[in-house]
Design a protein around this motif. Sequence first.
Motif, PDB file in Angstrom:
ATOM      1  N   LYS A  75      45.363  47.340  41.847  1.00  0.00           N
ATOM      2  CA  LYS A  75      45.055  46.747  40.530  1.00  0.00           C
ATOM      3  C   LYS A  75      43.759  47.303  39.944  1.00  0.00           C
ATOM      4  CE  LYS A  75      47.751  43.041  39.673  1.00  0.00           C
ATOM      5  NZ  LYS A  75      47.988  41.814  38.992  1.00  0.00           N
ATOM      6  N   VAL A  94      41.109  49.569  38.428  1.00  0.00           N
ATOM      7  CA  VAL A  94      41.101  50.843  37.701  1.00  0.00           C
ATOM      8  C   VAL A  94      39.678  51.412  37.640  1.00  0.00           C
ATOM      9  CG1 VAL A  94      43.157  50.294  36.376  1.00  0.00           C
ATOM     10  CG2 VAL A  94      40.921  49.715  35.444  1.00  0.00           C
ATOM     11  N   CYS A 149      36.887  50.614  36.438  1.00  0.00           N
ATOM     12  CA  CYS A 149      36.220  50.702  35.131  1.00  0.00           C
ATOM     13  C   CYS A 149      34.725  50.410  35.244  1.00  0.00           C
ATOM     14  CB  CYS A 149      36.855  49.756  34.118  1.00  0.00           C
ATOM     15  SG  CYS A 149      36.653  48.006  34.500  1.00  0.00           S
ATOM     16  N   PHE A 153      33.237  47.457  34.938  1.00  0.00           N
ATOM     17  CA  PHE A 153      32.748  46.282  34.195  1.00  0.00           C
ATOM     18  C   PHE A 153      32.052  45.301  35.144  1.00  0.00           C
ATOM     19  CE2 PHE A 153      35.476  46.089  30.057  1.00  0.00           C
ATOM     20  CZ  PHE A 153      35.276  47.434  29.858  1.00  0.00           C
ATOM     21  N   THR A 212      35.423  37.017  37.354  1.00  0.00           N
ATOM     22  CA  THR A 212      35.455  36.521  35.978  1.00  0.00           C
ATOM     23  C   THR A 212      35.424  37.698  35.011  1.00  0.00           C
ATOM     24  OG1 THR A 212      34.305  34.517  36.626  1.00  0.00           O
ATOM     25  CG2 THR A 212      34.227  35.088  34.293  1.00  0.00           C
ATOM     26  N   THR A 213      34.660  38.728  35.374  1.00  0.00           N
ATOM     27  CA  THR A 213      34.491  39.873  34.476  1.00  0.00           C
ATOM     28  C   THR A 213      35.691  40.812  34.494  1.00  0.00           C
ATOM     29  OG1 THR A 213      32.168  39.756  35.062  1.00  0.00           O
ATOM     30  CG2 THR A 213      32.880  41.719  33.889  1.00  0.00           C
ATOM     31  N   CYS A 214      36.380  40.889  35.617  1.00  0.00           N
ATOM     32  CA  CYS A 214      37.427  41.910  35.792  1.00  0.00           C
ATOM     33  C   CYS A 214      38.609  41.702  34.854  1.00  0.00           C
ATOM     34  CB  CYS A 214      37.929  41.889  37.230  1.00  0.00           C
ATOM     35  SG  CYS A 214      39.247  43.085  37.504  1.00  0.00           S
ATOM     36  N   PRO A 215      38.880  42.674  33.981  1.00  0.00           N
ATOM     37  CA  PRO A 215      40.040  42.547  33.101  1.00  0.00           C
ATOM     38  C   PRO A 215      41.358  42.932  33.781  1.00  0.00           C
ATOM     39  CG  PRO A 215      38.360  44.007  32.164  1.00  0.00           C
ATOM     40  CD  PRO A 215      38.071  43.844  33.610  1.00  0.00           C
ATOM     41  N   SER A 216      41.270  43.578  34.938  1.00  0.00           N
ATOM     42  CA  SER A 216      42.491  44.057  35.581  1.00  0.00           C
ATOM     43  C   SER A 216      43.062  43.062  36.582  1.00  0.00           C
ATOM     44  CB  SER A 216      42.219  45.377  36.309  1.00  0.00           C
ATOM     45  OG  SER A 216      41.542  46.266  35.479  1.00  0.00           O
TER      46      SER A 216
END
Lengths: 446, 439, 389
Positions: B24, B26, B28, B30, B84-88
């Motif tokens: 999951k 990627v 990024c 963040f 909380t921050t992870c969009p993936s």
Amino acid sequence: MSKACRCLPETVPQVSAILRYCQDNKVKVVPRGAGTSLSGGSMPVGDAILLGLGKFNRVLEIDYANRSARVQPGVTNLGITKAVEHEGFYYAPDPSSQIACSIGGNVAENSGGVHCLKYGLTTNNLLGIEMVLMTGEVVRLGGKHLDSEGYDLLGVMTGSEGLLGVVTEVTVRLLRKPTTARAVLLGFPTEAAAADCVAAVIAAGIIPAGMEMMDKEAVKCAEAYVGAGYPLDAEGLLIVELDGPPVEVDHLVERVAEIARGRGATTVRVSNDEQERVLFWAGRKAAFPAVGQITPDYMCLDGSVPRGRLVEVLAEMREMSKQHRLRVVNVFHAGDGNLHPLILFDANDPDELHRAEEFGADILRLCVRVGGVLTGEHGVGIEKRDLMGVQFTEIDLDQQMRLKCAFDPDHLLNPGKVFPQLRRCAELGRVVIHHNKMPFPDIPRF
Amino acid sequence: MQTNFTLAQLADPETARSNDILRKCVHCGFCTATCPTFVLLGDERDSPRGRIYLIKAMIEGDRAPSASEVRHVDRCLSCLSCMTTCPSGVNYMHLVDHGRHHIEETFSRTLPDRFLRGVLAYLMPRPAAFRWAMVLGRLAKPFAPLLPATSSDPGGATFLRRMRAMLEAVPDRVPTPSPVDRPQVFPAIGLQRKRVALMPGCGQQVLAPEVNEATVRLLTRLDIEVVNVAGSGCCGSSVLHVGRNDQAIELAKRNIEAWLREIDGAGLDAIVINASGCGTTVKDYGHMLADDPAWHEKAKQVAALAKDVTEIVAEVGLSNVTPQPLTVAYHSACSMQHGQKLDVLPKKLLREAGFVVKDVPEGHLCCGWAGTYQVLQPELSRRLRDRKVSNIESVRPDVIAAGNFGCIGNIASGTGIPMAHTVELLDWATGGPQPAALM
Amino acid sequence: MAGTIRPRDANELRRAVEWALNEGTTLDVRGQGSKIALGKPMDCGQVLDLSGISGIVDYAPEELVVTLRAGTPISEVEALLAQRNQMLAFEPPDLGPLLGLQAGQGTLVGAMMGNLAGPRRLSAGAARDHLLGFSGINGRGEAFKSGGRVMKNVTGYDLSKLLAGSWGTLAVLDQVSVKVLPVPDQTRTLLLLGLDDATAVRAMCAALGSPHEVSGAVHLPGRTALRIEGVAPSVEARLTALRELLADAGAGMEELGTLGSRTFWREVRDVAALKAASDTVVWKISCPPTEGPAIVARIRSQRPSVEAFYDWSGGLVWLALPQCVDADHELVRGAIGAKGGHATLIRAPEAVRAAVPVFQPQPAALAALASRVKESFDPKRLFNPGRMG
């Protein structure tokens, strides 16, 4: 050196000493900010030192009267805004990774963002830097004043992808937050209609603060992450932001809505308050990683094309998607024609990985063919390095490499990035002169 | 991201789950921005993304990690801010638990380190032993200043430095055990609307017995019958976070057994937990016992009933409020906001109870307590606490509220502003006694 | 007197440079020669006149881009854009009259080479910010290009920035693509009367630090002007807000409408205030806006007759000083101080420009770097040798 090694300096003299040592001993160096590059810009290479700037994370000076902030390069893009927002100011360029990306990295990549349509990219908002050259010399370019006294080296450093020097301090221009800003969600039944609307808004003389497009799949992923209330039935979604005094915003919102309706918009929703506006953007800004929910890997491209060719490029991309048997999701800065197709693939499947790379290259060739460029804001890095020949001739690239030689004659800084094939500076520096040639008689002379 | 596990490796369910988690991500980055240790140290390996790569390398390579790799994983607070921050949707919590488990199984720590971890793992889940240790610690505390106050290397604290941290964490007064912490039933005051089990906990009943007392008063006043179920106790989180999975699973099974008996008997509408660290763990029992077919379903059943005390209060609603004109800075415990995704609700209840509630700047950052972390990583813990305190003090509150006793003790040690558990304030505003810290 | 070579297209231009390279002849590169009195005087073997490579190549109003050849007069470009209600947002000034030459001359590429910009520099950027791409010939006689025609482009180094402001010393351009913007519906100007320099700069900085999108802020003796542009209701609202914001300054206020504003800001752009006294030398100083008045005060203490006005909210100081052999360059540059900035000698007799540094001297490391950059484009120093000294 046989083993990879990293340095995490905390002071400018340390950076200077490291670079001088590397120059003297011909050691390669890869500078690194937050490591959020989408082109492999700070990817370490085997025989180089990794120079992390993560410890340079302090805001040094804020000068509201001169609307500028002086910060260390490891401060995050959003960190600058956070440091000044209580006084009503902000730093305009806002790449989607702004929560994490460093301002030093922004300088290296000339990062854009969703608001650069109106407010420009990093290069238009940067006032000065302090940088260390490969020799260890520390130089300052610009400051709180505008424009350069000599060659605009600040301009050329911006977007130089860490190949010319290591930035150790950054002075940026601050802007006052607009009195009001409202974002409009416009849902269209086709991507083409959405792209049409983009061109029509610009043609009407309106320069929105931001104008972004997402396709259906991207909307679905972003919505699952933030719950912004995006219309899930739209094939193309535009987020248009308008800012200024309330009367202007109301006026422009109405005009944009009218243009959108004229192009068949099925959803027109205006943000009601600041919280909702931020929510509209939150989905867009998290859209790339949110796509991680539906695919193990994606490749994010960054071609930039003339706005008028958007429809055609999108259609051709869909065709390519069938050919390469890979899905593509589109999230992009429609207002300035900067595409971000995300090719979905599974890196654990070597064939898919290969097809994804081929597909990506085809998309970028298409961008150049319609009058665009390989990269609008992510940089060339490693990712697009081997495609540079599609856009540039050998002479073009030689000229760029000669500039590199002026800063880093031994090609030690961020090796393996941007240029497809390296030529030694001594070779590039040679000048061929043909003596005793007749002047060209057919050119008018006086 | 790309992974390279062999089929044989993927046959192990824990590895298979970690593979899914890794796929999951990627990368990024963040998560780096909101990770407290990255914010402090600026080293990729002290960020979630860095740790993901470190853990991936050790489990993919099926090898013992190096001391340096262990150091960076050890510095993780498990605050889950990254999630909380992870969009993936990367489940870092499960991955880092796997990483810690792998370290525990394959890495040989130094003798003093093993001793210290052994002591903590023994004491933390056992309230009686823990209390005795506190009493003895109280006697030894005056000698703490003789031990080193800093280490040359932040995060790489020496044994003696950690001993000092442990002694400093001992309260000046060890409260007497509370009568509410024995197995019993507390009937609803009015017409019963719900019946819930109260998780008795471990460290909290020794260090802050007033929290369970306030909880019982508040819930029974709201017409909820509260049961302290015999056999239930520590949730297992403190031992899980030092990589002792087997011990954590034993504790979880004991709780599940006890609560299931009650569920099958008089019935339960919820299992109420008033320490958010424990809540995060109990809500995850389903995952913890996923590989044990005999227990998996039971664990899921219990986990589904687990609720933070504020969730149950919100379900029935506050009544008969006497507002107190105080400004409350609400400290959102990591396990509350990141682990259980409860950020708005406790603040909403405090507002309904008449308090003026202020958010704390950098609210996403951990206060540095993080269970055994304050002992094992004293420097980082202290720097985070000081940062938290200055952020809290910047909003000039009359009182600081939090839903996790560990944070309360930790933050209180660095500020003169009184602190109370959210439940104590809600209890006070609805007719209970004024919290001791405010008197 | 040097001869002139006047190529008619890019190919001829390349061959002309190749010829100069082979001959070892230096080139005085010009469009229309409108800024020939600016910069270090040169002594070149040949004049390279670009006025023969002229004309619009492509204009796409909906793309906000115009592509044109190097010799195209600026007036021709502006007239074309006006037909579609667009403009060059960076307001390239017409320095002809200031330099004692004709008005209305000059090419757009010439303005680019000087990185010139008018009052809108504050909000819209300078010439550098509008040059999207170019093609040209380097000092090796090679045709090369950089940039493109799109708004966002980070492919390779941003050579457009480097070329803008290089005063023709790096390469000879044959074609450029330039970003254009819509002309605002309305332009109005708020005039504050009777403020002293320091108060005026404070007021301008306050206005720029407000959310009211001021696109010009100039302080002339006795008059301080703030420009507001946009759609009518917005302009009205922002002007009202500005009046309130600046009420404390205690100045009398007046307003200029769209037509009056256009004339006023054109004069500011062209430095009309200083053109009359032709017996003075003219400097421009770029500095942090709040520093402007202090710099002028330091100079005034030595040269009481100095005339000065402040553009860019105080960040661009224009000075007229009585003529003298060294144009007071040490005094002017010494006045800038530690807060940063630089001074350029814009107008002075040829002998004076030959004697003193016209552009701000740079620290050694930077000067060496700049020299290596020059060499990377023009190793034999063919183009405008010494002009940027």
